[in-house]
Write an enzyme that holds these catalytic residues in place. Sequence first.
Site, mmCIF file in Angstrom:
data_model
loop_
_atom_site.group_PDB
_atom_site.id
_atom_site.type_symbol
_atom_site.label_atom_id
_atom_site.label_comp_id
_atom_site.label_asym_id
_atom_site.label_seq_id
_atom_site.Cartn_x
_atom_site.Cartn_y
_atom_site.Cartn_z
ATOM 1 N N SER A 1 6.897 7.689 2.530
ATOM 2 C CA SER A 1 6.799 7.264 1.121
ATOM 3 C C SER A 1 7.920 7.929 0.312
ATOM 4 O O SER A 1 8.545 7.301 -0.550
ATOM 5 C CB SER A 1 5.444 7.670 0.541
ATOM 6 O OG SER A 1 4.398 7.086 1.267
ATOM 7 N N ARG B 1 4.827 10.804 13.475
ATOM 8 C CA ARG B 1 6.106 10.087 13.560
ATOM 9 C C ARG B 1 7.091 10.815 14.461
ATOM 10 O O ARG B 1 7.791 10.231 15.250
ATOM 11 C CB ARG B 1 6.725 9.944 12.161
ATOM 12 C CG ARG B 1 6.068 8.906 11.317
ATOM 13 C CD ARG B 1 6.380 9.089 9.865
ATOM 14 N NE ARG B 1 5.742 10.292 9.337
ATOM 15 C CZ ARG B 1 5.696 10.627 8.061
ATOM 16 N NH1 ARG B 1 6.288 9.868 7.176
ATOM 17 N NH2 ARG B 1 5.084 11.722 7.674
ATOM 18 N N HIS C 1 2.243 3.092 7.264
ATOM 19 C CA HIS C 1 0.814 3.301 7.018
ATOM 20 C C HIS C 1 0.033 2.044 7.427
ATOM 21 O O HIS C 1 -1.004 2.126 8.077
ATOM 22 C CB HIS C 1 0.533 3.535 5.528
ATOM 23 C CG HIS C 1 1.080 4.803 4.961
ATOM 24 N ND1 HIS C 1 1.846 4.840 3.821
ATOM 25 C CD2 HIS C 1 0.947 6.095 5.347
ATOM 26 C CE1 HIS C 1 2.161 6.101 3.527
ATOM 27 N NE2 HIS C 1 1.629 6.879 4.447
ATOM 28 N N LYS D 1 0.813 17.870 -6.111
ATOM 29 C CA LYS D 1 1.928 16.933 -5.933
ATOM 30 C C LYS D 1 2.094 16.140 -7.225
ATOM 31 O O LYS D 1 1.134 15.851 -7.914
ATOM 32 C CB LYS D 1 1.616 15.956 -4.789
ATOM 33 C CG LYS D 1 1.781 16.558 -3.409
ATOM 34 C CD LYS D 1 1.748 15.460 -2.349
ATOM 35 C CE LYS D 1 1.874 16.047 -0.949
ATOM 36 N NZ LYS D 1 1.775 15.025 0.096
HETATM 37 P P1 ADP Z 1 0.142 13.138 3.447
HETATM 38 O O1 ADP Z 1 0.492 13.567 2.069
HETATM 39 O O2 ADP Z 1 -1.252 13.491 3.885
HETATM 40 O O3 ADP Z 1 1.174 13.448 4.521
HETATM 41 P P2 ADP Z 1 1.039 10.432 3.702
HETATM 42 O O4 ADP Z 1 0.634 9.266 2.873
HETATM 43 O O5 ADP Z 1 2.469 10.814 3.640
HETATM 44 O O6 ADP Z 1 0.065 11.565 3.293
HETATM 45 O O7 ADP Z 1 0.647 10.179 5.222
HETATM 46 C C1 ADP Z 1 -0.671 9.969 5.633
HETATM 47 C C2 ADP Z 1 -0.706 9.887 7.139
HETATM 48 O O8 ADP Z 1 0.050 8.760 7.576
HETATM 49 C C3 ADP Z 1 -0.090 11.104 7.859
HETATM 50 O O9 ADP Z 1 -0.831 11.352 9.038
HETATM 51 C C4 ADP Z 1 1.304 10.637 8.206
HETATM 52 O O10 ADP Z 1 1.801 11.309 9.345
HETATM 53 C C5 ADP Z 1 1.032 9.171 8.496
HETATM 54 N N1 ADP Z 1 2.238 8.365 8.285
HETATM 55 C C6 ADP Z 1 3.052 8.375 7.225
HETATM 56 N N2 ADP Z 1 4.075 7.517 7.385
HETATM 57 C C7 ADP Z 1 3.902 6.951 8.616
HETATM 58 C C8 ADP Z 1 4.641 6.003 9.393
HETATM 59 N N3 ADP Z 1 5.802 5.503 8.949
HETATM 60 N N4 ADP Z 1 4.159 5.668 10.608
HETATM 61 C C9 ADP Z 1 3.004 6.212 11.061
HETATM 62 N N5 ADP Z 1 2.268 7.117 10.397
HETATM 63 C C10 ADP Z 1 2.708 7.495 9.183
#
Ligand code: ADP
Length: 178
Positions: free
Chosen positions: A145, A107, A34, A58
């Site tokens: 996460s 990803r 992130h 969630k």
């Molecule tokens: P959500 O519940 O909306 O998927 P996340 O916090 O998991 O929320 O992810 C938010 C955004 O960040 C999404 O677009 C996800 O694809 C992106 N994201 C999550 N992890 C990574 C990572 N390791 N590298 C790049 N983008 C990421």
Amino acid sequence: MITPPRKRIETLPHQPTRVTAIYPGSFDPITNGHLDLIQRGSRLFDRLIVSILWNDAKEPLFSVEERIEMLREVVGVYPNVEVDSFHGLLVDHASAHSATVLLRGIRAISDYEYELQMALMNRRLRPAIETVFMMANEAYSFISSRLVKEVFSLGGDISGLVPPTVEARLQRRLAKVV
Ligand code: ADP
């Protein structure tokens, strides 16, 4: 003497002078994946707002307030990055901040299908708002996460996957649970 034609500089109608982007997500907790996206997004957009969705469906490990605190601890170094949270439709939240871009990360192919669906729905709801995808940094593309929490709860090493302050919080949280 022939003078060369003067170049015409045209300004497109509706071209925003300052671009505000929203980076929405759960961030439960923020990972280095992130953070990499936030750093790169802060260079592309004039203002980047990292927005946590209040999602009762969630079951998060950290409350929205804790997630906001963690995010603020790590994005403080970027002057054009802000953190907030929202309920309801993302496009409404974006419009309320005059944001014209939604930033999302991809990803792997597995992210693509869901992201495409969301982007097309958001375009239908608010055509003026554009979703911009950034490819994950290859060093962080395997990080989520969910996986970080799972590995950590099983005693695995997560250093380098999340900011140190997040690792410390996970440690404190785990100590309370066990
Ligand atoms: P959500 O519940 O909306 O998927 P996340 O916090 O998991 O929320 O992810 C938010 C955004 O960040 C999404 O677009 C996800 O694809 C992106 N994201 C999550 N992890 C990574 C990572 N390791 N590298 C790049 N983008 C990421």
